[in-house]
Motif scaffolding. Structure first.
Motif, PDB file in Angstrom:
ATOM      1  N   PHE A   1     -15.282 -24.141 -31.294  1.00 38.74           N
ATOM      2  CA  PHE A   1     -14.122 -23.039 -31.461  1.00 38.74           C
ATOM      3  C   PHE A   1     -13.350 -23.564 -32.799  1.00 38.74           C
ATOM      4  CE2 PHE A   1     -11.952 -26.406 -29.273  1.00 38.74           C
ATOM      5  CZ  PHE A   1     -10.730 -26.630 -29.897  1.00 38.74           C
ATOM      6  N   ALA A   2     -13.472 -24.703 -33.203  1.00 39.10           N
ATOM      7  CA  ALA A   2     -12.351 -24.846 -34.255  1.00 39.10           C
ATOM      8  C   ALA A   2     -13.208 -24.854 -35.767  1.00 39.10           C
ATOM      9  CB  ALA A   2     -11.900 -26.597 -34.358  1.00 39.10           C
ATOM     10  N   SER A   3     -14.360 -24.147 -35.701  1.00 40.09           N
ATOM     11  CA  SER A   3     -15.261 -24.041 -36.739  1.00 40.09           C
ATOM     12  C   SER A   3     -14.369 -23.323 -37.957  1.00 40.09           C
ATOM     13  CB  SER A   3     -16.501 -23.150 -36.607  1.00 40.09           C
ATOM     14  OG  SER A   3     -17.329 -23.803 -35.820  1.00 40.09           O
ATOM     15  N   PRO A   4     -13.519 -22.466 -37.623  1.00 46.25           N
ATOM     16  CA  PRO A   4     -12.811 -21.852 -38.846  1.00 46.25           C
ATOM     17  C   PRO A   4     -11.959 -22.907 -39.441  1.00 46.25           C
ATOM     18  CG  PRO A   4     -12.862 -20.444 -37.039  1.00 46.25           C
ATOM     19  CD  PRO A   4     -13.372 -21.593 -36.695  1.00 46.25           C
ATOM     20  N   LEU A   5     -11.453 -23.682 -38.868  1.00 44.23           N
ATOM     21  CA  LEU A   5     -10.742 -24.703 -39.253  1.00 44.23           C
ATOM     22  C   LEU A   5     -11.353 -25.827 -40.349  1.00 44.23           C
ATOM     23  CD1 LEU A   5      -8.362 -26.002 -36.607  1.00 44.23           C
ATOM     24  CD2 LEU A   5      -7.672 -24.685 -38.838  1.00 44.23           C
ATOM     25  N   GLU A   6     -12.619 -26.162 -39.427  1.00 42.67           N
ATOM     26  CA  GLU A   6     -13.705 -26.815 -40.511  1.00 42.67           C
ATOM     27  C   GLU A   6     -14.215 -26.237 -41.442  1.00 42.67           C
ATOM     28  OE1 GLU A   6     -18.003 -29.237 -39.189  1.00 42.67           O
ATOM     29  OE2 GLU A   6     -17.128 -27.468 -37.965  1.00 42.67           O
ATOM     30  N   ASN A   7     -14.224 -24.956 -41.429  1.00 37.47           N
ATOM     31  CA  ASN A   7     -14.858 -24.266 -42.832  1.00 37.47           C
ATOM     32  C   ASN A   7     -13.963 -24.462 -44.067  1.00 37.47           C
ATOM     33  OD1 ASN A   7     -17.221 -23.588 -41.297  1.00 37.47           O
ATOM     34  ND2 ASN A   7     -16.311 -21.471 -40.883  1.00 37.47           N
ATOM     35  N   GLN A   8     -12.450 -24.405 -43.447  1.00 35.31           N
ATOM     36  CA  GLN A   8     -11.485 -24.441 -44.554  1.00 35.31           C
ATOM     37  C   GLN A   8     -11.519 -25.865 -45.178  1.00 35.31           C
ATOM     38  OE1 GLN A   8     -10.018 -21.678 -46.057  1.00 35.31           O
ATOM     39  NE2 GLN A   8     -11.016 -20.747 -44.537  1.00 35.31           N
ATOM     40  N   MET A   9     -11.614 -26.730 -44.294  1.00 37.30           N
ATOM     41  CA  MET A   9     -11.791 -28.306 -44.645  1.00 37.30           C
ATOM     42  C   MET A   9     -12.835 -28.466 -45.693  1.00 37.30           C
ATOM     43  SD  MET A   9      -8.830 -29.643 -43.746  1.00 37.30           S
ATOM     44  CE  MET A   9      -9.500 -31.385 -44.172  1.00 37.30           C
ATOM     45  N   ASP A  10     -13.771 -27.871 -45.373  1.00 38.37           N
ATOM     46  CA  ASP A  10     -15.152 -28.101 -46.161  1.00 38.37           C
ATOM     47  C   ASP A  10     -14.886 -27.449 -47.630  1.00 38.37           C
ATOM     48  OD1 ASP A  10     -16.572 -29.324 -44.178  1.00 38.37           O
ATOM     49  OD2 ASP A  10     -17.775 -27.519 -43.411  1.00 38.37           O
ATOM     50  N   ALA A  11     -14.096 -26.774 -47.608  1.00 38.99           N
ATOM     51  CA  ALA A  11     -13.630 -25.880 -49.216  1.00 38.99           C
ATOM     52  C   ALA A  11     -12.941 -26.772 -49.797  1.00 38.99           C
ATOM     53  CB  ALA A  11     -13.311 -24.764 -48.809  1.00 38.99           C
ATOM     54  N   ILE A  12     -12.441 -27.931 -49.494  1.00 38.98           N
ATOM     55  CA  ILE A  12     -11.317 -28.681 -50.108  1.00 38.98           C
ATOM     56  C   ILE A  12     -12.401 -30.056 -50.696  1.00 38.98           C
ATOM     57  CG2 ILE A  12      -9.308 -30.328 -49.572  1.00 38.98           C
ATOM     58  CD1 ILE A  12      -8.537 -28.470 -47.404  1.00 38.98           C
ATOM     59  N   GLY A  13     -11.698 -30.418 -51.671  1.00 42.80           N
ATOM     60  CA  GLY A  13     -12.280 -31.603 -52.441  1.00 42.80           C
ATOM     61  C   GLY A  13     -12.504 -32.749 -51.848  1.00 42.80           C
TER      62      GLY A  13
END
Length: 202
Positions: free
Chosen positions: A122-134
Motif C-alpha cells: 500500500f505504501a508503494s507510491p511513497l516508495e516510488n518517490q523515494m526511489d527517485a531521490i539520489g
C-alpha cells in the motif's frame, strides 16, 4: 493564542525545525491516506491491516496482544477488538501452544496470507518517490531519521524500537558503527530500524 507553535505558518518561515516537523506530518498524512484507501477496499480497519502485515514478517514471540499494543502505541482492548474481527473473518489462527494457557500467539491463516499479499504494497507510491531521490540524499535523510527515531524511543514517545542504537550488540566506533553479533563494521546506511536479531540493552 500562542504564536510559538510548529503549526504556525509564520514561525515555519523562520524556523527550519518547524518546517521539518510539518513536512513529517504531511508524509504521515500520506501514509494514513494510502492505508485507509486499502482498508476501505477490503472492508478492514487500518490497524487490522497493520497487524496482519506485522505478523507476516515478525517472529511469533512478538505476535501477541500485549506486544502488538506496544508496537502500535495503542491499548490492549484496541488490539483485542482488532484480533476478534480478524479471527471472525478467518484471517488469523490463535495458537495456545505456549506454557501459559491464558495467552496465545497469533498466526496467519491461508486467507490472512492472501490479505497480506493484497495490502503489503500500500505504501508503494511513497516508495516510488523515494526511489527517485539520489543515493546520497537518501543516506543523509536516513541518518537523520534513524537518530530521531532512537531519541523518540529514549524519551518514551515511541515505546518499541528494534533499532541498532538500542541493541546490546551495537557499539559506536570512532569512524563508524560495529555489530558484535554480525562481527562487522556498519556504515550508517547499514543501521537497521527493525532488526530480527535485536536484543535490548540491559
Amino acid at each position: 493564542m500562542n504564536k510559538k507553535s510548529v503549526f504556525n505558518p509564520e514561525q515555519q518561515q523562520n524556523d527550519l525545525s518547524s518546517k521539518i516537523i510539518t513536512g513529517l506530518e504531511r508524509i504521515s498524512q500520506a501514509f494514513k491516506a494510502l492505508l485507509w484507501e486499502k482498508a476501505k477496499e477490503l472492508g478492514l480497519s487500518p490497524i487490522q491491516i497493520q497487524i496482519l502485515i506485522f505478523i507476516a514478517y515478525h517472529k511469533s514471540e512478538f505476535n501477541n496482544v500485549s506486544f502488538l499494543a506496544l508496537e502500535f502505541n495503542v491499548t490492549k482492548p484496541t488490539i483485542s477488538d482488532a484480533i476478534r474481527v480478524l479471527d471472525k473473518k478467518g484471517y488469523i489462527i490463535k495458537d495456545y501452544s505456549s506454557s501459559d494457557n491464558r495467552s496465545y500467539s497469533i498466526l496467519l491463516s491461508g486467507a490472512g496470507k492472501g490479505i497480506v499479499e493484497k495490502t503489503e504494497h500500500f505504501a508503494s507510491p511513497l516508495e516510488n518517490q523515494m526511489d527517485a531521490i539520489g543515493t546520497e540524499e537518501k543516506e543523509n535523510l536516513f541518518k537523520t531519521l534513524s537518530k530521531l527515531i532512537y531519541q523518540l524511543n529514549r524519551t518514551g514517545v515511541l515505546t518499541v524500537q528494534r533499532t541498532c542504537f538500542a541493541c546490546k550488540y551495537y557499539q559506536k566506533t570512532t569512524a563508524n558503527h560495529y555489530c558484535h553479533l554480525l562481527e562487522k563494521q556498519l556504515k550508517h546506511s547499514d543501521i537497521r530500524l527493525d532488526c530480527v536479531e535485536f536484543e535490548e540493552k540491559s
